[in-house]
Design a protein around this motif. Structure first.
Motif, short mmCIF file in Angstrom:
data_model
loop_
_atom_site.label_atom_id
_atom_site.label_comp_id
_atom_site.label_asym_id
_atom_site.label_seq_id
_atom_site.Cartn_x
_atom_site.Cartn_y
_atom_site.Cartn_z
N VAL A 78 -5.44 -11.77 -2.11
CA VAL A 78 -4.23 -10.95 -2.10
C VAL A 78 -4.08 -10.33 -0.71
N ILE A 79 -2.84 -10.25 -0.22
CA ILE A 79 -2.57 -9.64 1.07
C ILE A 79 -1.91 -8.27 0.84
N VAL A 80 -2.53 -7.25 1.38
CA VAL A 80 -2.04 -5.87 1.25
C VAL A 80 -1.22 -5.55 2.49
N LEU A 81 0.05 -5.17 2.27
CA LEU A 81 0.95 -4.81 3.37
C LEU A 81 1.11 -3.30 3.40
N ARG A 82 1.03 -2.74 4.63
CA ARG A 82 1.21 -1.27 4.76
C ARG A 82 1.94 -0.99 6.06
N SER A 83 2.72 0.08 6.03
CA SER A 83 3.41 0.47 7.26
C SER A 83 2.39 1.12 8.18
N GLU A 84 2.60 0.94 9.48
CA GLU A 84 1.66 1.49 10.46
C GLU A 84 2.06 2.88 10.87
N ALA A 110 0.82 -1.21 0.00
CA ALA A 110 0.00 0.00 0.00
C ALA A 110 0.86 1.26 0.00
N ASP A 111 2.12 1.12 0.43
CA ASP A 111 3.02 2.27 0.47
C ASP A 111 4.46 1.80 0.31
N SER A 112 5.30 2.69 -0.15
CA SER A 112 6.69 2.32 -0.42
C SER A 112 7.47 2.08 0.87
N GLU A 113 7.06 2.68 1.98
CA GLU A 113 7.76 2.47 3.25
C GLU A 113 7.71 1.00 3.67
N ALA A 114 6.56 0.39 3.52
CA ALA A 114 6.41 -1.03 3.88
C ALA A 114 7.32 -1.90 3.01
N ALA A 115 7.36 -1.63 1.73
CA ALA A 115 8.16 -2.43 0.80
C ALA A 115 9.65 -2.36 1.11
#
Length: 83
Positions: free
Chosen positions: A77-83, A37-42
């Motif tokens: 699909v699993i969406v990953l995002r930084s908190e 969901a965001d580049s920080e998580a990736a």
């Protein structure tokens, strides 16, 4: 040598790889698809070993240790995002 051979045990050795790279390895073994969901998580860096086919343990590691949350979509699909 141990880190190079862990794939035989269906584990992934992480030594500073990004979450994007780790998720790709988990996908390779489990078939589960991840999106960010965001580049920080990736870009989160990980170290240690994860069971490549245990998606729930992988998600628990992310949520409990590195501040990344996971949401499952209806299509699996699993969406990953930084908190």
């Amino acid at each position: 040598v141990e880190r190079r051979l862990v794939w035989r045990e269906r584990r992934v050795a992480l030594d500073g790889q990004s979450l994007r790279e780790a998720a790709a390895e988990v996908t390779r073994f489990s078939g589960v698809r991840f999106v960010f969901a965001d580049s920080e998580a990736a870009q989160v860096r990980l170290a240690g070993y994860v069971a490549a086919d245990d998606v729930e343990a992988f998600l628990a590691l992310l949520e409990n240790n590195v501040g990344v949350s996971a949401d499952r979509r209806a299509d699996g699909v699993i969406v990953l995002r930084s908190e």
